[in-house]
Design an enzyme around this catalytic site. Structure first.
Site, PDB file in Angstrom:
ATOM      1  N   THR A   1       0.663  -1.208   0.091  1.00 18.17           N
ATOM      2  CA  THR A   1      -0.110   0.087  -0.063  1.00 18.17           C
ATOM      3  C   THR A   1       0.730   1.267   0.085  1.00 18.17           C
ATOM      4  O   THR A   1       1.957   1.010   0.702  1.00 18.17           O
ATOM      5  CB  THR A   1      -0.778   0.043   1.245  1.00 18.17           C
ATOM      6  OG1 THR A   1      -1.571  -1.175   1.343  1.00 18.17           O
ATOM      7  CG2 THR A   1      -1.784   1.315   1.214  1.00 18.17           C
TER       8      THR A   1
ATOM      9  N   ARG B   1     -13.591  -7.997  -0.625  1.00 18.09           N
ATOM     10  CA  ARG B   1     -13.242  -7.631   0.674  1.00 18.09           C
ATOM     11  C   ARG B   1     -12.648  -6.093   0.580  1.00 18.09           C
ATOM     12  O   ARG B   1     -11.575  -6.125  -0.774  1.00 18.09           O
ATOM     13  CB  ARG B   1     -11.951  -8.796   0.894  1.00 18.09           C
ATOM     14  CG  ARG B   1     -11.247  -8.281   2.047  1.00 18.09           C
ATOM     15  CD  ARG B   1     -10.040  -7.688   1.808  1.00 18.09           C
ATOM     16  NE  ARG B   1      -9.002  -7.401   2.976  1.00 18.09           N
ATOM     17  CZ  ARG B   1      -7.908  -6.554   2.938  1.00 18.09           C
ATOM     18  NH1 ARG B   1      -7.577  -6.106   1.885  1.00 18.09           N
ATOM     19  NH2 ARG B   1      -7.204  -6.547   4.203  1.00 18.09           N
ATOM     20  N   VAL B   2     -12.767  -5.320   1.460  1.00 16.64           N
ATOM     21  CA  VAL B   2     -12.279  -4.237   1.394  1.00 16.64           C
ATOM     22  C   VAL B   2     -11.502  -4.000   2.891  1.00 16.64           C
ATOM     23  O   VAL B   2     -11.807  -4.441   3.973  1.00 16.64           O
ATOM     24  CB  VAL B   2     -13.167  -3.103   1.414  1.00 16.64           C
ATOM     25  CG1 VAL B   2     -12.771  -1.717   1.731  1.00 16.64           C
ATOM     26  CG2 VAL B   2     -13.905  -3.049   0.102  1.00 16.64           C
ATOM     27  N   GLY B   3     -10.152  -3.449   2.575  1.00 17.47           N
ATOM     28  CA  GLY B   3      -9.245  -3.328   3.853  1.00 17.47           C
ATOM     29  C   GLY B   3      -9.177  -1.936   4.314  1.00 17.47           C
ATOM     30  O   GLY B   3     -10.414  -1.199   4.272  1.00 17.47           O
TER      31      GLY B   3
ATOM     32  N   THR C   1      -0.640   1.535   6.384  1.00 14.94           N
ATOM     33  CA  THR C   1      -0.265   0.433   5.765  1.00 14.94           C
ATOM     34  C   THR C   1      -0.323  -0.847   6.387  1.00 14.94           C
ATOM     35  O   THR C   1       0.494  -0.991   7.563  1.00 14.94           O
ATOM     36  CB  THR C   1       1.019   0.551   4.757  1.00 14.94           C
ATOM     37  OG1 THR C   1       1.331  -0.568   3.965  1.00 14.94           O
ATOM     38  CG2 THR C   1       2.055   0.955   5.568  1.00 14.94           C
ATOM     39  N   GLY C   2      -0.888  -1.835   6.037  1.00 15.10           N
ATOM     40  CA  GLY C   2      -0.649  -3.132   6.849  1.00 15.10           C
ATOM     41  C   GLY C   2      -1.855  -3.891   6.851  1.00 15.10           C
ATOM     42  O   GLY C   2      -2.621  -3.871   5.778  1.00 15.10           O
TER      43      GLY C   2
END
Lengths: 348, 348
Positions: free
Chosen positions: B211, B239-241, B262-263
């Site tokens: 990211t 799927r959404v992060g 980010t992660g």
């Protein structure tokens, strides 16, 4: 190898389990708060018969959730029991009775969160799921993920043998009329001839209201929250509001509070409403009532309106809104059932 | 009638304008911080040539953003300048070079936020947008909404004459190999015969990393943040992060800080990472460095890993991560350019 394990666990779909929030000491007090949307409805526009319908459905949802808690059930189970009843009622903008998007279909969002584990689940933009709040919970418990959107979320539901509803299950004549009115206004605006008639007021005010939600505290002292919505009439472009956004429309943490919000979603996302209430309790030592009031003042300063329900692990609650009213109700051990619509307190 | 105006404004797509955050006093210091993902890459797995490529691209993005600030441009313009370069590079998991989902296509998320207005924009699950961060900004500035998902977001892009990229524009051989490996592991796991080989380590560790993001402070003292990602290899079900979730992957408020994360997105949503850092500054008076450290400790306690970059309105910054490394760089008035990958500080 140990470094690989987290990757593998997620890749292969293991449900979340880690915890950092402390479970609160069991409280003698338990109960729940629900809402059926803020922003309503001047007193003169709601007929006594219609008002009675709303009150009856709120009471039914409240009692269903309370029954779960009374028999020692989990806060999240109580949230599901209450919210699914509101989703199944055509009165509210969630599940059956949701507003229609610009394509004339209902596009649904929901989320849940558990205060003990900080587990969370959300779905956005689903069209065929009878109870989106149930799917949000399954995302949390069975997918290893937190959020799924659109067709993908429905594919996940199919793997769990969800019944796929026909799109017209969700639709009501009332919502079809709202969409038609919204499109007429949009056209008029495009022609620079917008002449808003006073009689449009009732429909217009309901365009974006009616989101439902619940926060609950169980006998073990655990909090949970859930929210479900059809969003905004005539919405386009896969617009998503605050309801499925963890930290905006929904948040729960045993160390602070559980929150479910309703209102003009764009402002609630920008203000991070649910998480802002929790953060004030965590970092500034404010009570749930002080925090909810301060957060809604921020939303108002941004230009947004709506409301929140919030509940801490001792059973202190807030029902805060800056709109003319909010469908709301609560029931706690040793207290009478409370149901209200307008700004001033009302009798059950 | 006054009560109707807000409804109409949103229905008819007027861009957001209201403000509550105070604009900070102009600071003599300006600059930006960028990241290209956390979670990397043991030193022995990154060849010197590959490392040089990463450093060169980070420096290019950094300088592009800095040039905007140097000529008096807005923080958000600097964020866009930096992030689009990282999106266009195949090295990072955003735009071109994004990981592939289970269907073998790139599914992209991005968001931006402005500290002065608390304006925010986000897109999730788009497949044909070259620079999702640019579309996120257009959602903020031109739609009256904050978040759009899936095909709807692309329809909105078409109304603004965005070029629609062929899906294979985004794909690289490296990412195709990762997907193949992920599917093999998934099958092996399904057969209960998962035997993870050490040589899978490199690919596996990169499944969810890369990211990109930027936080910037301009000469007028305004903050902005932006984040863009391809998500997680082999992801399913829409799927959404955390990247497109305002308050999780991205947040900016002139009164506190700008953050890009980010992660492992699921943990970052549950911890509400970006907003949690801001809330500690707002309510507990912590510095940006203290706040970022405390928030990443929470993520770690939940079981998640990754990192954040954060910047306050005086130019104090944090680059905090609990993974073996994070691609990161910053450049500020009167300071040498800083570019690093591993945990320990590195020379430019």
């Amino acid at each position: 190898m140990t470094r690989l394990l987290p990757c593998l666990l997620l890749l292969l779909g293991t449900a979340i389990t880690p915890v950092f929030a402390k479970s609160s000491a069991p409280s003698s007090k338990y109960g729940l708060v629900i809402h059926g949307g803020a922003g309503v409805i001047a007193r003169d526009e709601l007929t006594p018969a219609r008002e009675a319908e709303y009150r009856a459905r709120l009471a039914e949802a409240l009692d269903a959730g309370y029954a779960v808690l009374e028999r020692g059930g989990a806060a999240l189970d109580a949230v599901l029991a209450a919210v699914t009843i509101l989703e199944d009622s055509p009165l509210f903008n969630a599940g059956k009775g949701s507003v229609l998007n610009a394509d004339g279909i209902c596009e649904l969002d929901a989320s849940v969160m558990e205060g003990r584990t900080l587990g969370a689940g959300a779905v956005a933009g689903v069209h065929r799921i009878k109870n989106p709040v149930r799917l949000a919970r399954d995302v949390m418990e069975k997918s290893g993920h937190v959020m799924m959107v659109g067709d993908g979320a429905e594919q996940f539901a199919r793997t769990l043998d969800y019944e796929m509803m026909a799109p017209d299950y969700f639709q009501t004549d009332h919502r079809r009329q709202q969409l038609q009115k919204a499109k007429e206004l949009e056209k008029a605006k495009a022609k620079k001839s917008a002449a808003l008639q006073p009689e449009d007021a009732y429909l217009l005010r309901q365009f974006k209201w009616g989101t439902v939600g619940c926060v609950a505290l169980d006998q073990a002292g655990n909090l949970a929250a859930g929210t479900s919505t059809g969003g905004m009439t005539n919405k386009k472009y896969g617009r998503v509001g605050d309801t499925p956004i963890i930290g905006a429309g929904t948040y729960a943490n045993n160390a602070t509070c559980a929150v479910s919000a309703t209102g003009w979603g764009e402002y609630f996302i920008r203000a991070g409403v649910a998480r802002d209430i929790s953060a004030q309790m965590e970092y500034a030592g404010r009570s749930v009532a002080e925090a909810a009031r301060a957060t809604m003042a921020k939303v108002g300063a941004l230009g947004g309106d709506g409301g929140v329900i919030a509940l801490d692990a001792r059973g202190n609650l807030a029902m805060e809104f800056n709109s003319p009213g909010m469908y709301r109700a609560h029931r706690f051990t040793g207290q009478a059932r409370f149901v209200a619509i307008y700004a001033e307190p009302a009798t059950p």
